[in-house]
Design a protein around this motif. Sequence first.
Motif, PDB file in Angstrom:
ATOM      1  N   TRP A   7      10.436  -2.521 -11.491  1.00  0.00           N
ATOM      2  CA  TRP A   7       9.051  -2.068 -11.372  1.00  0.00           C
ATOM      3  C   TRP A   7       8.334  -2.924 -10.345  1.00  0.00           C
ATOM      4  CZ3 TRP A   7       8.077   2.490 -12.999  1.00  0.00           C
ATOM      5  CH2 TRP A   7       8.661   2.999 -14.166  1.00  0.00           C
ATOM      6  N   ARG A   8       7.719  -2.280  -9.361  1.00  0.00           N
ATOM      7  CA  ARG A   8       6.980  -2.996  -8.315  1.00  0.00           C
ATOM      8  C   ARG A   8       5.482  -2.777  -8.441  1.00  0.00           C
ATOM      9  NH1 ARG A   8      10.390  -6.786  -6.422  1.00  0.00           N
ATOM     10  NH2 ARG A   8      12.399  -5.871  -5.852  1.00  0.00           N
ATOM     11  N   VAL A   9       5.109  -1.615  -8.901  1.00  0.00           N
ATOM     12  CA  VAL A   9       3.692  -1.326  -9.171  1.00  0.00           C
ATOM     13  C   VAL A   9       3.596  -0.961 -10.642  1.00  0.00           C
ATOM     14  CG1 VAL A   9       1.764   0.250  -8.673  1.00  0.00           C
ATOM     15  CG2 VAL A   9       3.273  -0.505  -6.813  1.00  0.00           C
ATOM     16  N   ARG A  10       2.648  -1.602 -11.340  1.00  0.00           N
ATOM     17  CA  ARG A  10       2.428  -1.295 -12.750  1.00  0.00           C
ATOM     18  C   ARG A  10       0.947  -1.058 -12.969  1.00  0.00           C
ATOM     19  NH1 ARG A  10       6.655  -1.550 -16.883  1.00  0.00           N
ATOM     20  NH2 ARG A  10       5.981   0.576 -16.603  1.00  0.00           N
ATOM     21  N   GLY A  11       0.639   0.068 -13.610  1.00  0.00           N
ATOM     22  CA  GLY A  11      -0.757   0.389 -13.882  1.00  0.00           C
ATOM     23  C   GLY A  11      -1.597   0.445 -12.614  1.00  0.00           C
ATOM     24  N   GLY A  12      -0.967   0.815 -11.494  1.00  0.00           N
ATOM     25  CA  GLY A  12      -1.695   0.921 -10.230  1.00  0.00           C
ATOM     26  C   GLY A  12      -1.815  -0.378  -9.462  1.00  0.00           C
ATOM     27  N   PHE A  13      -1.238  -1.464  -9.988  1.00  0.00           N
ATOM     28  CA  PHE A  13      -1.349  -2.767  -9.305  1.00  0.00           C
ATOM     29  C   PHE A  13       0.018  -3.350  -8.956  1.00  0.00           C
ATOM     30  CE2 PHE A  13      -5.416  -2.346 -11.386  1.00  0.00           C
ATOM     31  CZ  PHE A  13      -6.277  -2.735 -10.373  1.00  0.00           C
ATOM     32  N   GLY A  40      -3.088   6.579  -3.638  1.00  0.00           N
ATOM     33  CA  GLY A  40      -2.730   6.075  -4.960  1.00  0.00           C
ATOM     34  C   GLY A  40      -3.392   6.835  -6.098  1.00  0.00           C
ATOM     35  N   GLY A  41      -3.988   7.978  -5.819  1.00  0.00           N
ATOM     36  CA  GLY A  41      -4.761   8.708  -6.818  1.00  0.00           C
ATOM     37  C   GLY A  41      -4.115   8.864  -8.178  1.00  0.00           C
ATOM     38  N   PHE A  42      -2.892   9.324  -8.193  1.00  0.00           N
ATOM     39  CA  PHE A  42      -2.245   9.591  -9.476  1.00  0.00           C
ATOM     40  C   PHE A  42      -1.050   8.687  -9.721  1.00  0.00           C
ATOM     41  CE2 PHE A  42      -4.115  13.678  -8.080  1.00  0.00           C
ATOM     42  CZ  PHE A  42      -5.022  13.855  -9.115  1.00  0.00           C
ATOM     43  N   VAL A  43      -0.789   7.779  -8.787  1.00  0.00           N
ATOM     44  CA  VAL A  43       0.401   6.938  -8.906  1.00  0.00           C
ATOM     45  C   VAL A  43       0.093   5.774  -9.850  1.00  0.00           C
ATOM     46  CG1 VAL A  43       1.990   5.419  -7.666  1.00  0.00           C
ATOM     47  CG2 VAL A  43       1.231   7.570  -6.613  1.00  0.00           C
ATOM     48  N   ARG A  44       0.845   5.690 -10.942  1.00  0.00           N
ATOM     49  CA  ARG A  44       0.583   4.648 -11.918  1.00  0.00           C
ATOM     50  C   ARG A  44       1.593   3.511 -11.803  1.00  0.00           C
ATOM     51  NH1 ARG A  44      -1.990   3.595 -16.709  1.00  0.00           N
ATOM     52  NH2 ARG A  44      -0.757   2.146 -17.925  1.00  0.00           N
ATOM     53  N   ASP A  45       2.874   3.866 -11.877  1.00  0.00           N
ATOM     54  CA  ASP A  45       3.932   2.851 -11.813  1.00  0.00           C
ATOM     55  C   ASP A  45       4.966   3.268 -10.776  1.00  0.00           C
ATOM     56  OD1 ASP A  45       2.974   1.498 -14.340  1.00  0.00           O
ATOM     57  OD2 ASP A  45       3.550   3.454 -15.157  1.00  0.00           O
ATOM     58  N   VAL A  46       5.513   2.271 -10.078  1.00  0.00           N
ATOM     59  CA  VAL A  46       6.510   2.573  -9.053  1.00  0.00           C
ATOM     60  C   VAL A  46       7.708   1.636  -9.221  1.00  0.00           C
ATOM     61  CG1 VAL A  46       6.971   2.747  -6.567  1.00  0.00           C
ATOM     62  CG2 VAL A  46       4.696   3.284  -7.444  1.00  0.00           C
ATOM     63  N   MET A  47       8.886   2.230  -9.286  1.00  0.00           N
ATOM     64  CA  MET A  47      10.129   1.473  -9.426  1.00  0.00           C
ATOM     65  C   MET A  47      10.974   1.666  -8.167  1.00  0.00           C
ATOM     66  SD  MET A  47      13.146   2.040 -12.279  1.00  0.00           S
ATOM     67  CE  MET A  47      12.485   0.941 -13.543  1.00  0.00           C
ATOM     68  N   VAL A  48      11.539   0.536  -7.691  1.00  0.00           N
ATOM     69  CA  VAL A  48      12.468   0.617  -6.559  1.00  0.00           C
ATOM     70  C   VAL A  48      13.750  -0.108  -6.959  1.00  0.00           C
ATOM     71  CG1 VAL A  48      12.884   0.057  -4.127  1.00  0.00           C
ATOM     72  CG2 VAL A  48      10.580   0.671  -4.883  1.00  0.00           C
ATOM     73  N   GLY A  49      14.871   0.573  -6.861  1.00  0.00           N
ATOM     74  CA  GLY A  49      16.160  -0.041  -7.201  1.00  0.00           C
ATOM     75  C   GLY A  49      16.180  -0.611  -8.609  1.00  0.00           C
ATOM     76  N   GLY A  50      15.533   0.084  -9.544  1.00  0.00           N
ATOM     77  CA  GLY A  50      15.564  -0.329 -10.949  1.00  0.00           C
ATOM     78  C   GLY A  50      14.533  -1.380 -11.324  1.00  0.00           C
ATOM     79  N   GLU A  94       9.272  -8.923   0.056  1.00  0.00           N
ATOM     80  CA  GLU A  94       8.062  -9.386  -0.623  1.00  0.00           C
ATOM     81  C   GLU A  94       7.419  -8.239  -1.415  1.00  0.00           C
ATOM     82  OE1 GLU A  94       6.581 -12.404  -0.543  1.00  0.00           O
ATOM     83  OE2 GLU A  94       4.487 -12.027  -1.065  1.00  0.00           O
ATOM     84  N   ALA A  95       7.330  -7.077  -0.779  1.00  0.00           N
ATOM     85  CA  ALA A  95       6.686  -5.937  -1.438  1.00  0.00           C
ATOM     86  C   ALA A  95       7.610  -5.271  -2.446  1.00  0.00           C
ATOM     87  CB  ALA A  95       6.253  -4.912  -0.388  1.00  0.00           C
ATOM     88  N   GLY A  96       8.919  -5.312  -2.151  1.00  0.00           N
ATOM     89  CA  GLY A  96       9.876  -4.638  -3.025  1.00  0.00           C
ATOM     90  C   GLY A  96      10.106  -3.190  -2.663  1.00  0.00           C
ATOM     91  N   ILE A  97       9.822  -2.830  -1.426  1.00  0.00           N
ATOM     92  CA  ILE A  97      10.090  -1.460  -0.982  1.00  0.00           C
ATOM     93  C   ILE A  97      11.485  -1.426  -0.349  1.00  0.00           C
ATOM     94  CG2 ILE A  97       9.212  -1.619   1.418  1.00  0.00           C
ATOM     95  CD1 ILE A  97       7.694   1.068   0.831  1.00  0.00           C
ATOM     96  N   ALA A  98      12.167  -0.297  -0.457  1.00  0.00           N
ATOM     97  CA  ALA A  98      13.470  -0.162   0.200  1.00  0.00           C
ATOM     98  C   ALA A  98      13.239   0.114   1.683  1.00  0.00           C
ATOM     99  CB  ALA A  98      14.284   0.952  -0.441  1.00  0.00           C
ATOM    100  N   LEU A  99      14.127  -0.425   2.507  1.00  0.00           N
ATOM    101  CA  LEU A  99      13.905  -0.377   3.960  1.00  0.00           C
ATOM    102  C   LEU A  99      15.124   0.158   4.693  1.00  0.00           C
ATOM    103  CD1 LEU A  99      12.321  -1.297   6.599  1.00  0.00           C
ATOM    104  CD2 LEU A  99      13.477  -3.510   6.313  1.00  0.00           C
ATOM    105  N   ASP A 141       0.832  -1.217   0.000  1.00  0.00           N
ATOM    106  CA  ASP A 141       0.000   0.000   0.000  1.00  0.00           C
ATOM    107  C   ASP A 141       0.864   1.264   0.000  1.00  0.00           C
ATOM    108  OD1 ASP A 141      -2.387  -1.344  -0.142  1.00  0.00           O
ATOM    109  OD2 ASP A 141      -2.771  -1.305   2.019  1.00  0.00           O
ATOM    110  N   LEU A 142       1.977   1.229   0.730  1.00  0.00           N
ATOM    111  CA  LEU A 142       2.861   2.403   0.745  1.00  0.00           C
ATOM    112  C   LEU A 142       3.439   2.653  -0.649  1.00  0.00           C
ATOM    113  CD1 LEU A 142       4.844   1.969   4.124  1.00  0.00           C
ATOM    114  CD2 LEU A 142       2.957   3.551   3.672  1.00  0.00           C
ATOM    115  N   LEU A 143       3.833   1.578  -1.320  1.00  0.00           N
ATOM    116  CA  LEU A 143       4.339   1.742  -2.697  1.00  0.00           C
ATOM    117  C   LEU A 143       3.261   2.373  -3.570  1.00  0.00           C
ATOM    118  CD1 LEU A 143       6.134  -1.690  -3.240  1.00  0.00           C
ATOM    119  CD2 LEU A 143       7.268   0.537  -3.251  1.00  0.00           C
ATOM    120  N   LYS A 144       2.047   1.862  -3.462  1.00  0.00           N
ATOM    121  CA  LYS A 144       0.949   2.394  -4.275  1.00  0.00           C
ATOM    122  C   LYS A 144       0.625   3.834  -3.892  1.00  0.00           C
ATOM    123  CE  LYS A 144      -2.490  -0.437  -5.112  1.00  0.00           C
ATOM    124  NZ  LYS A 144      -3.536  -1.466  -4.864  1.00  0.00           N
ATOM    125  N   GLY A 145       0.990   4.212  -2.686  1.00  0.00           N
ATOM    126  CA  GLY A 145       0.785   5.587  -2.233  1.00  0.00           C
ATOM    127  C   GLY A 145       1.958   6.515  -2.573  1.00  0.00           C
ATOM    128  N   GLY A 146       2.944   5.994  -3.312  1.00  0.00           N
ATOM    129  CA  GLY A 146       4.020   6.851  -3.792  1.00  0.00           C
ATOM    130  C   GLY A 146       5.279   6.864  -2.941  1.00  0.00           C
TER     131      GLY A 146
END
Length: 458
Positions: free
Chosen positions: A432-438, A420-430, A147-152, A107-112
């Motif tokens: 993609w973890r979120v694509r098209g909002g998913f 997640g209103g405007f967040v479409r894709d999220v990349m962490v460390g090169g 699991e989520a792919g977020i940096a910690l 959810d944090l990734l999807k929230g930007g």
Amino acid sequence: MARLLAAHALLADGWAERVAIDIAADGNITEVTVGATDEEAEYLPGHLVPGMIDLHSHAFQRAMAGLAQDRPPGRADFWSWRQRMYGLATTLGPEDLWAIAAALYIDLLKGGYTTVVEFHYLHGSPEGGSYEDPAVMSLALHEAAQEAGIALTLAPVWYARAGIDEEEPSPAQRRFIRPLDGYGEILARVERLFRDDRDRRIAAAVHSLRAVPPERLADFLAEVDRRDPQAPLHIHVAEQPREVEACLAAYGARPVELLADRVDLGPRWCLVHATHVEERERARIATSGAVAGLCPTTEADLGDGLFPFAEYWHQRGIWGVGSDANLFTAAAEELRLLEYGQRLQRGRRLIATRTEEPHCGAALYRAALAGGARAAGRPVGRIAPGFRADLVHLDGDHPLLAGRAGDAVLDTLVFAGGAGGFVRDVMVGGLWRVRGGFHADEERAREGLAAVVRRLQT
Ligand SMILES: [Zn+2]
């Protein structure tokens, strides 16, 4: 090696068009080229911005988001909320923490957010003893982040005593409290595990001056510096008037003063909830280069009070935002409420602006990136060579963003973006973890969280 081509990207010196970003296999940005025409690169038609840093999270509290909104016996305040939170803290094992954190981090990734700083004190077993592996709860957070792919950035918290005036720890506090050498063992274990991982950083924290006597701060610092003399240092500093009073009564100084007198307050420090500060304390934080860790949605929920943000902004103090109790998971929510608290209090608009930074949402976003990166101790928050490829691609097809350009895009993100209103894709460390909002694992993670939440009800 990968190459992105962003139609619009937020660089350190402003917005640029047709920006090619080269990313090495290790996830670092190696080159940024403005005005590129590369046909081979992956094209991103929307606006590309650095991912936000969540500088303060207690992942486990996500499981009680929406609870503790019913009347307790007696006064409803931070302290009655804390009793409810302690109730949760005594029920969770490592698998529960893993499940809660994995769902939260998605959810944090999807929230930007692309980095989360965990202020982690659930060290022992629910009964208060030690697990066979003293770092098992820390490892649960690491694995959830994986699991989520977020940096910690993980900040194991030293919690030495129940409180300034409290002799006996409550049952929940027993699992927080560790002797300093036991705490050092957890630090050592996490430091070894993270050493070669570019998406991980060890930090260290003292829970508060309630939980760690000021005369032990030097011992704490020696324990941390032995392992990593650059590790970021975090503390809950002045969240509640009652703790300021107890601190004054016991030590003759307010918590920020007391801390600043005892340690070398500087860029390594992140002062979370510096809510109740006097003018000279606020000035001391601002001139020290320490980060003020602001958690507006949680501070609002707990009735903590308002940090004197307008004055701090004017003094050019460093700050960032944290999701803290994790009722909200979008970076925009924290930035917006921070600004709105000041507007409501002062009867005017556009507090976080300057002549040279007239766009409020953009000014908030940029400042929170810089402060968040400092608090996380990682090369993030910029699209530039040497920084991590931690990127958020905003939805160029959204009707509110379609025709907008430059800082008006960040204003829209901050003031009109929901979860997640405007967040479409999220990349962490090169990657993609979120694509098209998913996120690929979100269904599984949500089921895991639901199982824990259901069990807690029964
Ligand atoms: Zn906290």
